[in-house]
Design a protein around this motif. Sequence first.
Motif, PDB file in Angstrom:
ATOM      1  N   ILE A 141       0.827  -1.198   0.000  1.00  0.00           N
ATOM      2  CA  ILE A 141       0.000   0.000   0.000  1.00  0.00           C
ATOM      3  C   ILE A 141       0.870   1.259   0.000  1.00  0.00           C
ATOM      4  O   ILE A 141       1.790   1.385   0.807  1.00  0.00           O
ATOM      5  N   ASP A 144      -3.321   5.678  -1.462  1.00  0.00           N
ATOM      6  CA  ASP A 144      -4.169   4.566  -1.905  1.00  0.00           C
ATOM      7  C   ASP A 144      -5.401   4.462  -1.022  1.00  0.00           C
ATOM      8  O   ASP A 144      -5.421   4.958   0.106  1.00  0.00           O
ATOM      9  N   LEU A 161      -6.879  -5.619  -8.180  1.00  0.00           N
ATOM     10  CA  LEU A 161      -6.690  -5.248  -6.789  1.00  0.00           C
ATOM     11  C   LEU A 161      -5.945  -6.331  -6.018  1.00  0.00           C
ATOM     12  O   LEU A 161      -5.852  -7.476  -6.457  1.00  0.00           O
ATOM     13  N   ARG A 202      -6.809   0.103  -3.850  1.00  0.00           N
ATOM     14  CA  ARG A 202      -5.624  -0.758  -3.995  1.00  0.00           C
ATOM     15  C   ARG A 202      -5.855  -2.156  -3.421  1.00  0.00           C
ATOM     16  O   ARG A 202      -5.299  -3.130  -3.914  1.00  0.00           O
ATOM     17  N   LYS A 233      -8.486   4.859  -7.074  1.00  0.00           N
ATOM     18  CA  LYS A 233      -7.438   4.811  -6.055  1.00  0.00           C
ATOM     19  C   LYS A 233      -7.485   3.537  -5.219  1.00  0.00           C
ATOM     20  O   LYS A 233      -6.592   3.315  -4.393  1.00  0.00           O
TER      21      LYS A 233
END
Length: 396
Positions: free
Chosen positions: A113, A117, A199, A167, A165
């Motif tokens: 990460i 994110d 993802l 993640r 955005k």
Amino acid sequence: MRPYADRMARLGTETAFVVLGEVKKLEAQGKSVVSFCIGEPDFDTPANIREAAKQALDEGFTHYGPSAGLPDFRKICADYLNQTRRNVRYAPEEIVVTPGAKPLVFFGMLAMINEGDEVIYPNPGYPIYESMINFVGATPVPLPLLEEREFVFDVAALKRLITGKTRMIILNSPQNPCGGVISRDDLAEVAKIVREHDLWVLSDEVYSRILYEGEFESISQFEGMKERMILIDGHSKTFAMTGWRLGYGAMNTELVEKIARLMTNSVSCTTTFIQIAGKEAYLGQQEETAKMVARFKRRRDMIVDGLNEIPGVRCLRPKGSFYVFPNVTEVCRRKGFADSKALQDYLLYDVGVAALSRSFFGHKNIGEDQEYLRFSYATSEENIQEGLRRMKQALV
């Protein structure tokens, strides 16, 4: 004094241990407290596992080991997953052993990460998820777990939360604090979303053996998931080994190298003789775990039935883990408590019953107007009966 690092202001805690500290203070003052606050089996670690650790000490397993874990233990963990998860095959090289399962949440966030994110996580949920998302500078995006859905998220709601955005998605089933279990059909839909948006998944499966109906389902069984996820499991709950600190994660080999490097830079390695005991846990007799789960099921039924007898309390019967999450909204209104935290404090300091407020498991979701408490029934039946007696007397 020079200021501390800014990141420390973003790091939360596991509030069960805070309340446990209050319980110990009260007990030291001579007060009687029935504690339902900590998620720890009250059973002893099975004797065969303890004996394996003693033998390992005598045989000299007291030195450093590889940061990713002892090779033979990594193989045993991989074999175990291959036996207990459908349609997936892990190799020993895809396993990292850690001192408890919790470090894998920590290391996984650090490795995958970036600041800025977004990470979608279950809410209410295990508090370390939200804490670590904030700590690494990402944005926590809560995925509501609703009582009317037996505390399992709505896949349609998950889809609405996905942005450019996003993640990672965090899954936990069976779930802490609500005991919800995600169905195979829902996991299949989540897998489609993960593939479509490329993802990561962090799947916390530490309660996989504490299931009261049906078979355990893991998202790892679906196409393309193994390569883009960390599957977290461990020995603490299944074998009553909380203090031993033994967990592991399954992931792709590139990520294994990164997590192992984080291990090297932090704790060096997981204790070697404890890994030897962990081998025995998987290879030895399993009767004690089966007995423990059967006891938990009896306790679940006892506490659910007892809570539902208290006016203003409504409690679902969870399918897994060892927690109940009763709705106490009516009790709070009738007795004049502002929220579940106020009720928690009253039960602890005036009634001698320790539970945890819903507020300890993530910020309330938008529009959420119900109050809940979490009770861990990983305690004796005598304690459950006494705790229920005290609450019934105080809350009628």
